[in-house]
Design an enzyme around this catalytic site. Structure first.
Site, short mmCIF file in Angstrom:
data_model
loop_
_atom_site.label_atom_id
_atom_site.label_comp_id
_atom_site.label_asym_id
_atom_site.label_seq_id
_atom_site.Cartn_x
_atom_site.Cartn_y
_atom_site.Cartn_z
N CYS A 294 -14.28 49.54 76.41
CA CYS A 294 -14.51 50.42 77.83
C CYS A 294 -12.97 50.80 78.12
CB CYS A 294 -15.21 49.68 78.68
SG CYS A 294 -16.49 48.49 78.14
N ARG A 324 -13.93 37.36 71.14
CA ARG A 324 -14.56 36.69 72.26
C ARG A 324 -14.48 35.26 72.05
NH1 ARG A 324 -19.55 40.80 74.07
NH2 ARG A 324 -18.08 42.47 74.32
N GLN A 342 -18.71 45.65 67.14
CA GLN A 342 -19.88 46.37 68.07
C GLN A 342 -19.88 47.77 67.66
OE1 GLN A 342 -18.81 46.20 72.23
NE2 GLN A 342 -20.50 44.81 72.89
N ASP A 344 -20.27 50.45 69.29
CA ASP A 344 -20.00 50.63 70.79
C ASP A 344 -20.06 52.09 70.98
OD1 ASP A 344 -19.53 50.01 73.37
OD2 ASP A 344 -17.47 49.21 73.24
N HIS A 346 -19.11 55.13 74.31
CA HIS A 346 -18.92 55.36 75.98
C HIS A 346 -19.28 56.83 76.33
CE1 HIS A 346 -17.01 51.46 75.75
NE2 HIS A 346 -17.59 51.29 76.61
N LYS A 430 -28.88 48.78 84.29
CA LYS A 430 -29.06 48.94 82.64
C LYS A 430 -30.30 48.64 82.05
CE LYS A 430 -28.43 43.97 82.22
NZ LYS A 430 -27.79 42.85 81.16
N HIS A 476 -22.38 52.94 79.00
CA HIS A 476 -21.87 52.15 77.97
C HIS A 476 -23.30 51.82 76.94
CE1 HIS A 476 -18.54 50.15 80.56
NE2 HIS A 476 -19.29 50.52 81.33
#
Ligand SMILES: [Zn+2]
Ligand SMILES: [Zn+2]
Length: 599
Positions: A294, A324, A342, A344, A346, A430, A476
């Site tokens: 992000c 992680r 990921q 991912d 945005h 979410k 996200h």
């Protein structure tokens, strides 16, 4: 589909049955070691219950049978569960020979922890539940009497070591796990599911199919993918990438390391520093391996210059490998790793675009899950609860707007969902997609989160129609979550038999004798030219064992070629299921395989 509110597990009959079974088990164990058994805690868990004991000797499988037998007798006695509130001193007197209970009572007395040793803010009430000769420190709830536990629907499963309060410096206890259901049929189904899950375990299948490895030389939680494994990864990522492009997402790339300073500004340092690997330092500057994208995507947004309201929404997608820090004890095959890729994205949008953008995400996720044959899923919508409003960013208008937008989009797209009040992240509501695999196990895969906070923290802006600077809303979004975890789930969902489009090897040529190898190679080349992934098994083994090997590899097609096939320009087609489709002209096989590809 209408919104439904999910019943909390703690309020279900199954929870009461399991909790009551844990008490009955503790009674049976106490009777087995009169005056010597020390009992710790015994909560219900998903699918069952456990109880932790400190005993003079190790329990054996024969003991479990004896305990189970005694439990059935206690159940048949229909002993009532009776609740009693007591003072801390009364509780200490009752459990004077039970040091673990005394420690829990002291905790309850002081406040701040519940009877399982978990932190709580509730005012401590000390209560007992008694049935037959057994009394436990317990807040319930329980079934009315032991007879409500179906004697044919519970089973003791295993014995494991567990430290008192998870602390390795404290005594190691024996934890006995059990499972309990309402009916014998439910128990049977659960046991079948466990057995099937064991057979499908992606760690086992991943090795057998030659997809990935873990190595001590690389480190825990850092998978290595073989050529076949990487082929599957590549196909998964290309598919999502193409789909995202079709839906108007743009792909970006933002690397693996970031200055730690950025995470201080974004708030990630404060909230996620335990999930990050320690910093690397150069010229006095600290860097971190990226635990999420992000802040990088928002930085990119800012670097691309001023944005007008007309440019929004902007949708940045990235297949980024993130790192992680997971404890080594919590790592598990591909489903819990330290390096994860990921999918991912945005979305930077105006507040009035939340509903449309959320709807777009929903449709994209639906299409992708259907493609992977996850047809059974629902959405869990995590909202701000009234009682917990203080935990959240104070901006009622935005919350109200976003919550309404999310619900409207779910309704418009006819998606089944349940709302959970008070479960939202601090920065916004979410929606998580929970998919059930073929064994009925639930996996949280896709997620969409609305964020009112981070864009302001990192100074993201756009110029509105009014000529003023405004802060965009950030969505996200992840479709499959991470490539690694999703692959682990897929291997188990398909039991290793990937659909044709995802199979790393789609057809194996099997020459009957060495003299058929040139023809097998020729056919393989033709099929490769058609876009298929084909190998030729040129080993000197017998045909039957080659067929068996290819079947174990779950290769969709085995193409056996002998004299007759060679003369006719044909292939003898066998499926991994064992089905024999007999000889077919090559062109006919190509048409058949192409049709299978589209499924
Ligand atoms: Zn209890
Ligand atoms: Zn994000």
């Amino acid at each position: 589909m209408p919104e439904k509110l999910k019943e909390r597990y703690e309020e279900t009959d199954l929870y009461k049955i399991r909790h009551s079974a844990a008490h009955v088990m503790a009674q049976a164990v106490m009777e087995m070691f009169p005056g010597e058994a020390r009992i710790a805690i015994g909560p219900p868990i998903a699918d069952g219950f456990y109880y932790d004991f400190d005993l003079p000797r190790s329990l054996t499988p024969e003991d479990l049978q004896a305990i189970e037998k005694r439990m059935r007798q206690i159940v048949a006695g229909q002993h009532k569960f009776e609740r009693q509130e007591v003072s801390a001193d009364e509780a200490r007197a009752q459990f004077k020979d039970q040091p673990y209970k005394i420690e829990l009572i002291d905790g309850l007395d002081k406040g701040g922890v519940d009877e399982y040793g978990n932190p709580t803010t509730e005012k401590p009430v000390i209560s007992f539940y008694t049935h037959s000769t057994f009394t436990d420190l317990c807040r319930g709830p329980h079934v009315e009497h032991t007879g409500k536990i179906n004697p044919s629907a519970f089973k003791l499963m295993s014995i494991a070591g567990a430290y008192w309060r998870g602390d390795a410096s404290r005594p190691q206890l024996q934890r006995v796990y059990g499972t309990a259901w309402k009916t014998p049929k439910e128990l049977e189904q659960y046991l079948w599911q466990l057995e099937e899950a064991r057979k499908r375990d992606h760690r086992k299948l991943g090795k057998e199919l030659g997809l990935f490895h873990f190595s001590d030389n690389i480190g825990p939680g850092l998978p290595l993918f073989t050529p076949k494994g990487e082929m599957v990864r590549h196909l998964m990522e290309s598919y999502v990438r193409e789909t995202q492009t079709r839906y108007g997402y743009q792909h970006v790339w933002t690397g693996h390391m970031v200055k730690e300073e950025l995470y201080h500004r974004s708030g990630h340092y404060e909230n996620y520093k335990d999930a990050m690997f320690p910093p690397m330092e150069d010229e006095g500057i600290k860097f971190r391996l990226k635990p999420m994208n992000c802040p990088s995507h928002m930085t990119l947004y800012n670097e691309m210059g001023k944005h007008s309201y007309k440019e929004l929404p902007l949708r940045f997608a990235e297949f980024a490998t993130l790192y992680r820090y997971e404890k080594t004890g919590e790592l598990s095959g591909l489903t819990r790793v330290r390096a994860l890729t990921q999918d991912d994205c945005h979305v930077f949008c105006r507040p009035d675009q939340i509903q449309d953008e959320f709807g777009l995400c929903l449709r994209l996720i639906r299409e992708v899950l259907a493609h992977y044959k996850f047809d059974d899923y629902y959405v869990r919508l995590s909202l701000r609860g009234d009682a917990t409003a203080g935990k959240y960013v104070q901006d009622d208008e935005k919350w109200t707007l976003a919550t309404a937008a999310l619900k409207a989009a779910l309704d418009a797209n006819n998606v089944e969902y349940e709302s959970v009040e008070g479960e939202a992240a601090f920065y916004g509501p979410k929606a998580d997609f929970i998919a059930r695999d073929v064994l009925g196990r639930e996996w949280q895969l896709s997620t969409i989160q609305v964020d009112f906070i981070q864009p302001a923290r990192l100074g993201c802006e756009y110029t509105g129609e009014d000529g003023q600077a405004h802060t965009p809303v950030l969505l996200h979004r992840a479709v499959t979550g991470s490539t690694e975890r999703f692959l682990g789930v897929l291997i188990e969902h398909y039991a290793g038999a990937f659909p044709m489009w995802l199979a790393p090897v789609q057809a194996m040529m099997i020459p009957v004798a060495d003299r058929h190898i040139p023809y097998a190679r020729e056919v393989a080349e033709k099929l490769k030219a058609e876009g298929f992934r084909v190998e030729v098994d040129e080993r000197g083994d017998r045909m039957q064992s080659k067929i068996r090997d290819a079947q174990l590899q779950k290769i969709p097609y085995m193409l056996v070629v002998g004299d007759k096939d060679q003369e006719a320009g044909a292939v003898s087609v066998r499926l991994r299921s064992g089905e024999d489709l007999k000889a077919k002209p090559l062109a006919e096989f190509v048409a058949l395989a192409k049709e299978e590809l589209s499924k």
